[in-house]
Design a protein around this motif. Structure first.
Motif, PDB file in Angstrom:
ATOM      1  N   ARG A  57      12.347   3.987 -14.068  1.00 17.96           N
ATOM      2  CA  ARG A  57      12.229   2.744 -15.012  1.00 17.96           C
ATOM      3  C   ARG A  57      11.103   2.059 -15.064  1.00 17.96           C
ATOM      4  N   ALA A  58      10.384   2.095 -13.769  1.00 11.90           N
ATOM      5  CA  ALA A  58       9.120   1.381 -13.664  1.00 11.90           C
ATOM      6  C   ALA A  58       8.117   2.539 -14.629  1.00 11.90           C
ATOM      7  N   LEU A  59       8.330   3.845 -14.239  1.00 11.34           N
ATOM      8  CA  LEU A  59       7.380   4.742 -14.796  1.00 11.34           C
ATOM      9  C   LEU A  59       7.359   4.678 -16.091  1.00 11.34           C
ATOM     10  N   ASN A  60       8.535   4.556 -16.838  1.00 12.55           N
ATOM     11  CA  ASN A  60       8.823   4.501 -18.230  1.00 12.55           C
ATOM     12  C   ASN A  60       8.644   3.187 -18.777  1.00 12.55           C
ATOM     13  N   GLY A  61       8.444   2.103 -18.057  1.00  6.92           N
ATOM     14  CA  GLY A  61       8.191   0.788 -18.473  1.00  6.92           C
ATOM     15  C   GLY A  61       9.389   0.090 -19.222  1.00  6.92           C
ATOM     16  N   TYR A  79       0.786  -1.222  -0.038  1.00  5.78           N
ATOM     17  CA  TYR A  79      -0.038   0.050   0.068  1.00  5.78           C
ATOM     18  C   TYR A  79       0.924   1.218   0.028  1.00  5.78           C
ATOM     19  N   VAL A  80       2.080   1.078  -0.337  1.00  7.32           N
ATOM     20  CA  VAL A  80       2.945   2.151  -0.193  1.00  7.32           C
ATOM     21  C   VAL A  80       2.506   3.489  -1.106  1.00  7.32           C
ATOM     22  N   SER A  81       2.015   2.986  -2.179  1.00  6.52           N
ATOM     23  CA  SER A  81       1.679   4.360  -3.155  1.00  6.52           C
ATOM     24  C   SER A  81       0.529   5.020  -2.637  1.00  6.52           C
ATOM     25  N   GLY A  82      -0.161   4.594  -1.440  1.00 10.26           N
ATOM     26  CA  GLY A  82      -1.008   5.291  -0.894  1.00 10.26           C
ATOM     27  C   GLY A  82      -0.587   6.731  -0.368  1.00 10.26           C
ATOM     28  N   VAL A  83       0.576   6.535  -0.026  1.00 13.78           N
ATOM     29  CA  VAL A  83       1.234   7.708   0.784  1.00 13.78           C
ATOM     30  C   VAL A  83       2.470   8.332  -0.017  1.00 13.78           C
ATOM     31  N   LEU A  84       2.899   7.410  -0.796  1.00 13.17           N
ATOM     32  CA  LEU A  84       4.193   8.036  -1.512  1.00 13.17           C
ATOM     33  C   LEU A  84       3.797   7.611  -3.233  1.00 13.17           C
ATOM     34  N   PRO A  85       2.925   8.362  -3.625  1.00 11.14           N
ATOM     35  CA  PRO A  85       2.593   8.198  -5.016  1.00 11.14           C
ATOM     36  C   PRO A  85       3.404   7.863  -5.982  1.00 11.14           C
ATOM     37  N   GLN A  86       4.677   8.423  -5.753  1.00 11.23           N
ATOM     38  CA  GLN A  86       5.745   7.988  -6.898  1.00 11.23           C
ATOM     39  C   GLN A  86       6.089   6.516  -6.977  1.00 11.23           C
TER      40      GLN A  86
END
Ligand SMILES: Cc1cc2nc3c(=O)[nH]c(=O)nc-3n(C[C@H](O)[C@H](O)[C@H](O)COP(=O)(O)OP(=O)(O)OC[C@H]3O[C@@H](n4cnc5c(N)ncnc54)[C@H](O)[C@@H]3O)c2cc1C
Length: 474
Positions: free
Chosen positions: A452-456, A268-275
């Protein structure tokens, strides 16, 4: 303390919503009897300030607090843990209880991606972790059904068995010392060695099994006694920098101030760290406990297992001293039903396409179990944090001074979290960089991995696991 409810921003996740635990997790075998501190709040109100605020009271959050208190107690920092639900109600309280270093699933992948030493570092770290776990359980006299056992990897598909043999030979040829502990069997006697019907190859090595909820709740007792302020049923909804220094941590119960923040909220980390949204994706898994009727004695299983069927469905399995079996996995069965598991935080319901898979599993799989009447006693789902490149994210949050992350364990946290949290505690207290710890280099979180994940893409332009079909098992 009586059970409380909390008001979370969302229950299930879609592309526009945030990522928080569901309000009403389904029952598990491990939590049938809840510990007296399950819904504990050390104080009626949130403290106004803590030097260190930890988000999440699972294995990662609780063991980080334990190391802060026990290894660095003289530093005398105030510590609070804010937990969205009950203590240890996330993946740690819902898993398969298998603390198994993994030499076949992911290490060869990392060797290929990052080189022999980088891959071997992970295997060695996992082995050290298991030893350290045994030690701490003995030292603190933790009653959690821990066993140090042999784990058997089984392949029932001939082609997969052959590939596994090639991987084994390749790892031995690399000269990795830890391979001395691995024995690989193929040929006519495999069924007789592992007890699995139709087995074409198997390999055994040292692993552990345990009752994770009991382990963590024992640690919770120790840290609460040592003065850590635990606030259950208190989801952190945001963390913002305080212009005066430190951070403002918001919850539905009000705000508190933090000197440093540790994000140990895994899936659930992206709930508070959306990056981290593209990096750590909540993915569901399924697990169950199988028992035989009273008065029936089933053949004893002396080892833990990873079984792969003829059609390559993988299951992890541990035998328990009470004669029951805990088994889960079956990702290949539900994989194509993405809506049932991918980017999904709803552990109140099972995974529909896999919920019947384990009905007659023991009869189908093990010699001598055909007439035992073994059947599912309890079945549950849980939410894991799958990372884009199948490695956890640990260390300083990029661009966020005094913020740390310890999350994204890919369904494989048991063999890595104990020592990772020990090393992270050192980083927090001694203000040292990740490079000065003993953690495997591939575990370090970085802006590079985030991007890298954002760009796939990987460095060489290939799509990695894309977080969707990762190297390790759901
Ligand atoms: C079905 C299943 C089977 C598994 N089997 C195995 C196995 O056999 N072996 C193995 O090695 N691993 C297994 N795993 C994975 C293993 O359980 C995890 O890797 C490990 O428990 C992760 O620990 P954690 O503390 O990071 O996460 P969690 O235990 O999930 O803890 C995170 C905590 O953070 C809380 N939280 C989340 N968001 C917030 C917020 N905003 N504010 C406050 N609190 C928050 C959650 O409620 C949760 O309690 C399995 C997982 C599942 C689901």
């Amino acid at each position: 303390m009586p059970a409380r409810t909390h008001d979370l921003p969302t229950r299930t996740r879609d592309s526009s919503s945030q990522c928080f635990p569901a309000n009403n997790p389904g029952e598990t075998f491990w939590q049938t009897t809840q510990h007296k501190l399950h819904d504990h709040r050390s104080t009626e109100q949130l403290p106004e300030h803590s030097d260190i605020v930890i988000v999440g009271a699972g294995y990662a959050g609780v063991s980080t607090a334990y190391h802060l208190v026990k290894d660095h107690g003289d530093v005398n920092k105030s510590i609070a843990i804010l937990e969205a639900r009950g203590a240890c109600s996330g993946a740690t309280g819902r898993n398969g209880g298998h603390a198994r270093p993994d030499f076949y699933g992911h290490i060869p992948t990392y060797v290929d991606r990052a080189g022999a030493r980088a891959g071997a570092e992970i295997a060695e770290f996992e082995i050290n972790n298991l030893r350290a776990l045994k030690k701490i359980i003995e030292q603190e006299k933790i009653d959690c059904d821990f066993t140090l056992t042999r784990s058997i990897d089984v392949w029932c598909n001939a082609e997969a068995a052959e590939k596994a043999k090639c991987v084994y030979d390749r790892m031995v040829a690399e000269g990795f010392e830890y391979m001395d502990d691995v024995v690989f069997y193929n040929g006519d006697n495999v069924e007789g060695i592992c007890g699995v019907k139709g087995a074409k190859a198997c390999a055994s090595f040292t692993a552990g099994t345990m009752w994770p909820y009991k382990f963590i709740m024992h640690l919770v007792e120790l840290i609460v006694d040592a003065g850590v302020n635990l606030q259950t049923n208190t989801p952190v909804t945001s963390v913002t920098a305080d212009p005066e220094g430190g951070f403002i941590v918001e919850t539905p119960r009000g705000k508190m101030h933090a000197g440093k923040v540790v994000y140990a909220n895994n899936a659930y980390v992206s709930g508070v760290l959306p990056q981290y949204k593209k990096n750590i994706v909540p993915c569901k898994g399924i697990c169950c406990r199988i028992t035989v009727p009273d008065g029936v004695t089933a053949p004893l299983l002396n080892n833990s297992y990873i079984n792969r069927t003829e059609d390559n469905v993988l299951s992890y399995l541990i035998p328990r001293a009470d004669g029951s079996i805990v088994v889960g996995g079956a990702a290949a069965v539900f994989r194509k039903h993405e809506d049932q598991w991918y980017d999904n935080v709803d552990d109140s319901i099972l995974i529909d396409s896999a919920k019947d898979y384990y009905n007659d599993y023991m009869q189908k799989t093990y010699s001598g179990w055909e007439d035992t009447g073994a059947k599912i006693d309890k079945i549950w789902s849980g939410v894991m944090g799958y990372s884009y490149d199948s490695n956890p994210h640990i260390g300083n949050v990029p661009g966020g001074n005094d913020q740390y992350i310890l999350a994204g364990f890919n369904g494989h946290g048991m063999p890595v979290i104990w020592l990772s949290s020990k090393e992270l505690a050192k980083m927090i207290i001694q203000d040292i960089p990740f490079e000065q710890t003993s953690m495997p280099r591939l575990f370090q979180t970085s802006q590079f991995r985030i991007d890298r994940a954002l760009n796939g893409k990987t460095e060489d332009g290939d799509i990695l696991g894309s977080g969707k079909f990762p190297a390790t098992k759901p």
